[in-house]
Design a protein around this motif. Structure first.
Motif, PDB file in Angstrom:
ATOM      1  N   PHE A  28       0.830  -1.201   0.000  1.00  0.00           N
ATOM      2  CA  PHE A  28       0.000   0.000   0.000  1.00  0.00           C
ATOM      3  C   PHE A  28       0.870   1.258   0.000  1.00  0.00           C
ATOM      4  CE2 PHE A  28      -2.371   3.325   2.257  1.00  0.00           C
ATOM      5  CZ  PHE A  28      -3.456   3.453   1.399  1.00  0.00           C
ATOM      6  N   LYS A  29       1.872   1.302   0.884  1.00  0.00           N
ATOM      7  CA  LYS A  29       2.748   2.475   0.945  1.00  0.00           C
ATOM      8  C   LYS A  29       3.552   2.633  -0.338  1.00  0.00           C
ATOM      9  CE  LYS A  29       3.048   4.798   4.317  1.00  0.00           C
ATOM     10  NZ  LYS A  29       2.352   6.052   4.553  1.00  0.00           N
ATOM     11  N   LEU A  32       1.299   4.100  -2.970  1.00  0.00           N
ATOM     12  CA  LEU A  32       0.972   5.504  -2.714  1.00  0.00           C
ATOM     13  C   LEU A  32       1.959   6.476  -3.361  1.00  0.00           C
ATOM     14  CD1 LEU A  32      -0.270   5.775   0.971  1.00  0.00           C
ATOM     15  CD2 LEU A  32      -1.555   6.158  -1.117  1.00  0.00           C
ATOM     16  N   ALA A  36      -3.312   7.502  -6.280  1.00  0.00           N
ATOM     17  CA  ALA A  36      -4.151   7.979  -5.173  1.00  0.00           C
ATOM     18  C   ALA A  36      -4.428   6.842  -4.185  1.00  0.00           C
ATOM     19  CB  ALA A  36      -5.469   8.522  -5.718  1.00  0.00           C
ATOM     20  N   PRO A  37      -4.795   7.181  -2.940  1.00  0.00           N
ATOM     21  CA  PRO A  37      -5.004   6.137  -1.914  1.00  0.00           C
ATOM     22  C   PRO A  37      -6.044   5.079  -2.281  1.00  0.00           C
ATOM     23  CG  PRO A  37      -4.851   8.272  -0.874  1.00  0.00           C
ATOM     24  CD  PRO A  37      -4.860   8.526  -2.349  1.00  0.00           C
ATOM     25  N   ILE A  38      -7.147   5.475  -2.878  1.00  0.00           N
ATOM     26  CA  ILE A  38      -8.179   4.485  -3.227  1.00  0.00           C
ATOM     27  C   ILE A  38      -7.668   3.525  -4.289  1.00  0.00           C
ATOM     28  CG2 ILE A  38     -10.445   4.238  -4.329  1.00  0.00           C
ATOM     29  CD1 ILE A  38     -10.651   5.084  -1.446  1.00  0.00           C
ATOM     30  N   ALA A  40      -4.515   2.794  -4.780  1.00  0.00           N
ATOM     31  CA  ALA A  40      -3.502   1.969  -4.118  1.00  0.00           C
ATOM     32  C   ALA A  40      -4.166   0.821  -3.363  1.00  0.00           C
ATOM     33  CB  ALA A  40      -2.665   2.825  -3.174  1.00  0.00           C
ATOM     34  N   LEU A  41      -5.289   1.106  -2.724  1.00  0.00           N
ATOM     35  CA  LEU A  41      -6.030   0.067  -2.014  1.00  0.00           C
ATOM     36  C   LEU A  41      -6.556  -0.984  -2.990  1.00  0.00           C
ATOM     37  CD1 LEU A  41      -6.997  -0.713   0.826  1.00  0.00           C
ATOM     38  CD2 LEU A  41      -9.079   0.553   0.357  1.00  0.00           C
ATOM     39  N   GLY A  73      -4.172  -0.986   4.556  1.00  0.00           N
ATOM     40  CA  GLY A  73      -4.483   0.101   3.625  1.00  0.00           C
ATOM     41  C   GLY A  73      -5.844   0.693   3.875  1.00  0.00           C
ATOM     42  N   LEU A  76      -5.670   3.022   6.802  1.00  0.00           N
ATOM     43  CA  LEU A  76      -4.994   4.271   6.457  1.00  0.00           C
ATOM     44  C   LEU A  76      -5.843   5.154   5.551  1.00  0.00           C
ATOM     45  CD1 LEU A  76      -1.350   2.993   5.989  1.00  0.00           C
ATOM     46  CD2 LEU A  76      -2.276   4.309   7.885  1.00  0.00           C
ATOM     47  N   VAL A  77      -6.639   4.556   4.661  1.00  0.00           N
ATOM     48  CA  VAL A  77      -7.518   5.352   3.800  1.00  0.00           C
ATOM     49  C   VAL A  77      -8.634   5.983   4.607  1.00  0.00           C
ATOM     50  CG1 VAL A  77      -9.259   5.163   1.978  1.00  0.00           C
ATOM     51  CG2 VAL A  77      -7.025   4.125   1.662  1.00  0.00           C
TER      52      VAL A  77
END
Length: 79
Positions: A28-29, A32, A36-38, A40-41, A73, A76-77
């Motif tokens: 996940f990191k 990133l 974008a975070p979503i 990455a998830l 993840g 963190l999101v």
């Protein structure tokens, strides 16, 4: 006392699931840095499903392993 230890052993996650948790965080990191975070998830989810499909022959498909991989993840999101 033994009954208490057996209850704790049932509640604790297996070593394999802790590895899924750690590598899910790492993936996940890493993702990133590029998206974008979503997204990455979503990437971590796809990788987790692919790993479980690959494990069909050896240990079988385990949805809980996918959950542990994506959980970091997701936390963190939502944070």
């Amino acid at each position: 006392m033994m009954k208490f230890k057996s209850i704790l052993a049932k509640l604790a996650p297996r070593n394999d699931r802790l590895q899924h948790f750690f590598f899910g965080f790492f993936l996940f990191k890493l993702a990133l840095f590029f998206v974008a975070p979503i997204i990455a998830l979503a990437i971590v989810f796809v990788i987790a499903v692919a790993i479980e499909v690959n494990d069909l022959e050896t240990s079988g498909f385990d949805v809980i392993d996918i959950l542990f991989t994506v959980l970091t993840g997701l936390i963190l999101v939502l944070w």
